[in-house]
Design a protein around this motif. Structure first.
Motif, PDB file in Angstrom:
ATOM      1  N   ASP A  67      10.878   1.786 -40.247  1.00  0.00           N
ATOM      2  CA  ASP A  67      10.994   1.580 -41.697  1.00  0.00           C
ATOM      3  C   ASP A  67       9.793   2.140 -42.446  1.00  0.00           C
ATOM      4  O   ASP A  67       9.263   1.536 -43.386  1.00  0.00           O
ATOM      5  CB  ASP A  67      11.149   0.085 -42.019  1.00  0.00           C
ATOM      6  N   GLY A  68       9.336   3.306 -41.993  1.00  0.00           N
ATOM      7  CA  GLY A  68       8.229   3.971 -42.671  1.00  0.00           C
ATOM      8  C   GLY A  68       6.851   3.438 -42.333  1.00  0.00           C
ATOM      9  O   GLY A  68       5.848   3.926 -42.857  1.00  0.00           O
ATOM     10  N   GLU A  69       6.772   2.412 -41.443  1.00  0.00           N
ATOM     11  CA  GLU A  69       5.485   1.833 -41.073  1.00  0.00           C
ATOM     12  C   GLU A  69       5.147   2.179 -39.618  1.00  0.00           C
ATOM     13  O   GLU A  69       6.036   2.378 -38.795  1.00  0.00           O
ATOM     14  CB  GLU A  69       5.507   0.311 -41.236  1.00  0.00           C
ATOM     15  N   SER A  70       3.851   2.239 -39.331  1.00  0.00           N
ATOM     16  CA  SER A  70       3.381   2.554 -37.982  1.00  0.00           C
ATOM     17  C   SER A  70       3.346   1.290 -37.119  1.00  0.00           C
ATOM     18  O   SER A  70       2.720   0.294 -37.500  1.00  0.00           O
ATOM     19  CB  SER A  70       1.982   3.183 -38.044  1.00  0.00           C
ATOM     20  N   TRP A  71       4.022   1.351 -36.003  1.00  0.00           N
ATOM     21  CA  TRP A  71       4.040   0.261 -35.037  1.00  0.00           C
ATOM     22  C   TRP A  71       3.554   0.789 -33.694  1.00  0.00           C
ATOM     23  O   TRP A  71       3.411   2.004 -33.493  1.00  0.00           O
ATOM     24  CB  TRP A  71       5.454  -0.297 -34.869  1.00  0.00           C
ATOM     25  N   VAL A  72       3.315  -0.126 -32.762  1.00  0.00           N
ATOM     26  CA  VAL A  72       2.970   0.257 -31.395  1.00  0.00           C
ATOM     27  C   VAL A  72       3.698  -0.679 -30.440  1.00  0.00           C
ATOM     28  O   VAL A  72       3.835  -1.877 -30.703  1.00  0.00           O
ATOM     29  CB  VAL A  72       1.434   0.207 -31.171  1.00  0.00           C
ATOM     30  N   LYS A  73       4.230  -0.107 -29.368  1.00  0.00           N
ATOM     31  CA  LYS A  73       4.855  -0.926 -28.324  1.00  0.00           C
ATOM     32  C   LYS A  73       4.038  -0.788 -27.050  1.00  0.00           C
ATOM     33  O   LYS A  73       3.421   0.262 -26.799  1.00  0.00           O
ATOM     34  CB  LYS A  73       6.319  -0.535 -28.098  1.00  0.00           C
ATOM     35  N   PHE A  74       4.033  -1.842 -26.249  1.00  0.00           N
ATOM     36  CA  PHE A  74       3.246  -1.833 -25.027  1.00  0.00           C
ATOM     37  C   PHE A  74       3.764  -2.898 -24.083  1.00  0.00           C
ATOM     38  O   PHE A  74       4.514  -3.800 -24.481  1.00  0.00           O
ATOM     39  CB  PHE A  74       1.754  -2.068 -25.334  1.00  0.00           C
ATOM     40  N   ASP A  75       3.379  -2.782 -22.821  1.00  0.00           N
ATOM     41  CA  ASP A  75       3.735  -3.773 -21.804  1.00  0.00           C
ATOM     42  C   ASP A  75       2.477  -4.491 -21.356  1.00  0.00           C
ATOM     43  O   ASP A  75       1.379  -3.928 -21.366  1.00  0.00           O
ATOM     44  CB  ASP A  75       4.398  -3.101 -20.592  1.00  0.00           C
ATOM     45  N   ILE A  76       2.645  -5.742 -20.946  1.00  0.00           N
ATOM     46  CA  ILE A  76       1.509  -6.514 -20.446  1.00  0.00           C
ATOM     47  C   ILE A  76       1.932  -7.343 -19.253  1.00  0.00           C
ATOM     48  O   ILE A  76       3.017  -7.925 -19.240  1.00  0.00           O
ATOM     49  CB  ILE A  76       0.919  -7.420 -21.557  1.00  0.00           C
ATOM     50  N   ILE A  96       2.355   1.842  -4.766  1.00  0.00           N
ATOM     51  CA  ILE A  96       3.310   0.753  -5.010  1.00  0.00           C
ATOM     52  C   ILE A  96       2.926   0.005  -6.283  1.00  0.00           C
ATOM     53  O   ILE A  96       3.769  -0.260  -7.158  1.00  0.00           O
ATOM     54  CB  ILE A  96       3.357  -0.221  -3.816  1.00  0.00           C
ATOM     55  N   GLU A  97       1.651  -0.347  -6.419  1.00  0.00           N
ATOM     56  CA  GLU A  97       1.184  -1.094  -7.594  1.00  0.00           C
ATOM     57  C   GLU A  97       1.379  -0.281  -8.869  1.00  0.00           C
ATOM     58  O   GLU A  97       1.823  -0.810  -9.897  1.00  0.00           O
ATOM     59  CB  GLU A  97      -0.293  -1.458  -7.434  1.00  0.00           C
ATOM     60  N   ALA A  98       1.035   0.999  -8.822  1.00  0.00           N
ATOM     61  CA  ALA A  98       1.151   1.842 -10.009  1.00  0.00           C
ATOM     62  C   ALA A  98       2.600   1.980 -10.455  1.00  0.00           C
ATOM     63  O   ALA A  98       2.903   1.949 -11.654  1.00  0.00           O
ATOM     64  CB  ALA A  98       0.547   3.227  -9.723  1.00  0.00           C
ATOM     65  N   GLY A  99       3.514   2.113  -9.484  1.00  0.00           N
ATOM     66  CA  GLY A  99       4.929   2.196  -9.822  1.00  0.00           C
ATOM     67  C   GLY A  99       5.432   0.913 -10.454  1.00  0.00           C
ATOM     68  O   GLY A  99       6.177   0.935 -11.442  1.00  0.00           O
ATOM     69  N   GLU A 100       5.033  -0.230  -9.898  1.00  0.00           N
ATOM     70  CA  GLU A 100       5.471  -1.524 -10.436  1.00  0.00           C
ATOM     71  C   GLU A 100       4.921  -1.751 -11.835  1.00  0.00           C
ATOM     72  O   GLU A 100       5.605  -2.316 -12.699  1.00  0.00           O
ATOM     73  CB  GLU A 100       5.037  -2.655  -9.503  1.00  0.00           C
ATOM     74  N   GLN A 101       3.681  -1.320 -12.098  1.00  0.00           N
ATOM     75  CA  GLN A 101       3.095  -1.464 -13.427  1.00  0.00           C
ATOM     76  C   GLN A 101       3.883  -0.689 -14.477  1.00  0.00           C
ATOM     77  O   GLN A 101       3.903  -1.061 -15.648  1.00  0.00           O
ATOM     78  CB  GLN A 101       1.641  -0.983 -13.419  1.00  0.00           C
ATOM     79  N   ARG A 102       4.530   0.380 -14.048  1.00  0.00           N
ATOM     80  CA  ARG A 102       5.291   1.208 -14.978  1.00  0.00           C
ATOM     81  C   ARG A 102       6.763   0.820 -15.031  1.00  0.00           C
ATOM     82  O   ARG A 102       7.579   1.550 -15.584  1.00  0.00           O
ATOM     83  CB  ARG A 102       5.115   2.678 -14.602  1.00  0.00           C
ATOM     84  N   GLY A 103       7.099  -0.317 -14.446  1.00  0.00           N
ATOM     85  CA  GLY A 103       8.447  -0.831 -14.582  1.00  0.00           C
ATOM     86  C   GLY A 103       9.422  -0.399 -13.518  1.00  0.00           C
ATOM     87  O   GLY A 103      10.629  -0.622 -13.655  1.00  0.00           O
ATOM     88  N   HIS A 104       8.930   0.235 -12.443  1.00  0.00           N
ATOM     89  CA  HIS A 104       9.832   0.704 -11.387  1.00  0.00           C
ATOM     90  C   HIS A 104       9.945  -0.321 -10.253  1.00  0.00           C
ATOM     91  O   HIS A 104       9.042  -1.116 -10.023  1.00  0.00           O
ATOM     92  CB  HIS A 104       9.346   2.043 -10.825  1.00  0.00           C
ATOM     93  N   GLU A 105      11.048  -0.294  -9.567  1.00  0.00           N
ATOM     94  CA  GLU A 105      11.261  -1.131  -8.391  1.00  0.00           C
ATOM     95  C   GLU A 105      10.816  -0.345  -7.167  1.00  0.00           C
ATOM     96  O   GLU A 105      11.448   0.628  -6.775  1.00  0.00           O
ATOM     97  CB  GLU A 105      12.744  -1.520  -8.280  1.00  0.00           C
ATOM     98  N   MET A 106       9.704  -0.761  -6.563  1.00  0.00           N
ATOM     99  CA  MET A 106       9.091  -0.002  -5.475  1.00  0.00           C
ATOM    100  C   MET A 106       9.387  -0.643  -4.117  1.00  0.00           C
ATOM    101  O   MET A 106       9.322  -1.868  -3.969  1.00  0.00           O
ATOM    102  CB  MET A 106       7.577   0.083  -5.689  1.00  0.00           C
ATOM    103  N   HIS A 107       9.701   0.198  -3.119  1.00  0.00           N
ATOM    104  CA  HIS A 107       9.974  -0.286  -1.765  1.00  0.00           C
ATOM    105  C   HIS A 107       9.215   0.573  -0.765  1.00  0.00           C
ATOM    106  O   HIS A 107       9.258   1.807  -0.835  1.00  0.00           O
ATOM    107  CB  HIS A 107      11.473  -0.208  -1.446  1.00  0.00           C
ATOM    108  N   PHE A 108       8.532  -0.088   0.170  1.00  0.00           N
ATOM    109  CA  PHE A 108       7.897   0.649   1.264  1.00  0.00           C
ATOM    110  C   PHE A 108       8.925   0.849   2.370  1.00  0.00           C
ATOM    111  O   PHE A 108       9.536  -0.115   2.846  1.00  0.00           O
ATOM    112  CB  PHE A 108       6.680  -0.104   1.809  1.00  0.00           C
TER     113      PHE A 108
END
Length: 258
Positions: A48-57, A181-193
């Motif tokens: 709506d014409g305003e600056s927003w930011v999205k993020f995960d935690i 594995i940790e890096a993939g999970e942080q980015r929202g992926h389902e990681m399997h060894f």
């Protein structure tokens, strides 16, 4: 002398209702000027014409499986100097800090605080005129049990919105494998060894398959990351070639590895 200021210990639990964060542990640090919130996948956008930011935690320390997806109005972009002297440009948001009976609006910068441990740093700008700090105490406003945390975050387990990725290797305890594995999970992926030695193949011209640990069919992976040690290159490449035949994206092809 009477005061209306809230007394905090060196560590306290708080929440951010506007961000959908029901509880998070904060490091109370009057030596830091600016407050900071742990954030990954930070991305600005316009609404709506305003600056927003999205993020995960990941709001709970040492827990990469629980994630909250947040959005906030963007207040500023600011150069912040960390305690180690590193200068970083960060996005700044304003939101309500909730200590139960005590609530007020604060500004926070967004940054990856994985190396710092605490997901939240409460700086003196956010405390000015409102807080007294007793550095010898902790959790003066209460401390939740593990059961309470699980109850609060039971709906916040990672949604399966990312890719299902297999790490094809030999040693699950290897540091580099753990970090992938940790890096993939942080980015929202389902990681399997996937242990190479526990995979076997069904060779079929029309329907090739890979079975794992007693017969489980590995048929629904989006991608595979081969990390094949020299001693098992031949079989590791054969498995990689089988994944390729199943139309699974392989970060490195069998031909390249060979």
């Amino acid at each position: 002398m009477s005061t209306n200021k809230v007394i905090l210990g060196s560590e306290e639990w708080c929440s951010f209702p506007e961000l959908g964060i029901p509880l998070i542990k904060a490091r109370v640090d009057s030596g830091a000027k600016t407050s900071a919130l742990h954030a990954v996948n930070i991305a600005p956008f316009v609404r709506d014409g305003e600056s927003w930011v999205k993020f995960d935690i990941n709001p709970i320390q040492n827990n990469l499986k629980t994630i909250i997806h947040c959005e906030a109005l963007l207040v500023d972009k600011r150069i912040v100097k960390s305690s180690s002297g590193f200068r970083e440009q960060r996005y700044v948001i304003r939101t309500t800090l909730d200590f139960g009976e005590h609530k007020w609006s604060i500004e926070m910068t967004l940054t990856n605080r994985d190396s710092m441990g605490f997901r939240m740093l409460l700086g003196r700008e956010a405390m000015s005129g409102r807080v007294l700090v007793d550095p010898e105490q902790k959790y003066l406003l209460g401390q939740p049990t593990n059961d309470k945390l699980k109850e609060l975050y039971h709906n916040s387990e990672r949604a399966k919105t990312g890719l299902k990725i297999g790490l094809l290797a030999s040693n699950p305890e290897l540091y580099s494998n753990k970090r992938i594995i940790e890096a993939g999970e942080q980015r929202g992926h389902e990681m399997h060894f996937l242990n190479i030695k526990e995979c076997y193949m069904k060779l079929d011209a029309t329907k090739p398959e890979i079975h794992y640990r007693g017969g489980k069919i590995l048929s629904d992976f989006d991608a595979v990351i081969p990390r094949i040690r020299p001693s098992i290159t031949f079989y590791g490449c054969a498995l990689t070639r089988q994944f390729e035949a199943m139309k699974v994206f392989c970060l490195n092809s069998a031909s390249a590895i060979t």
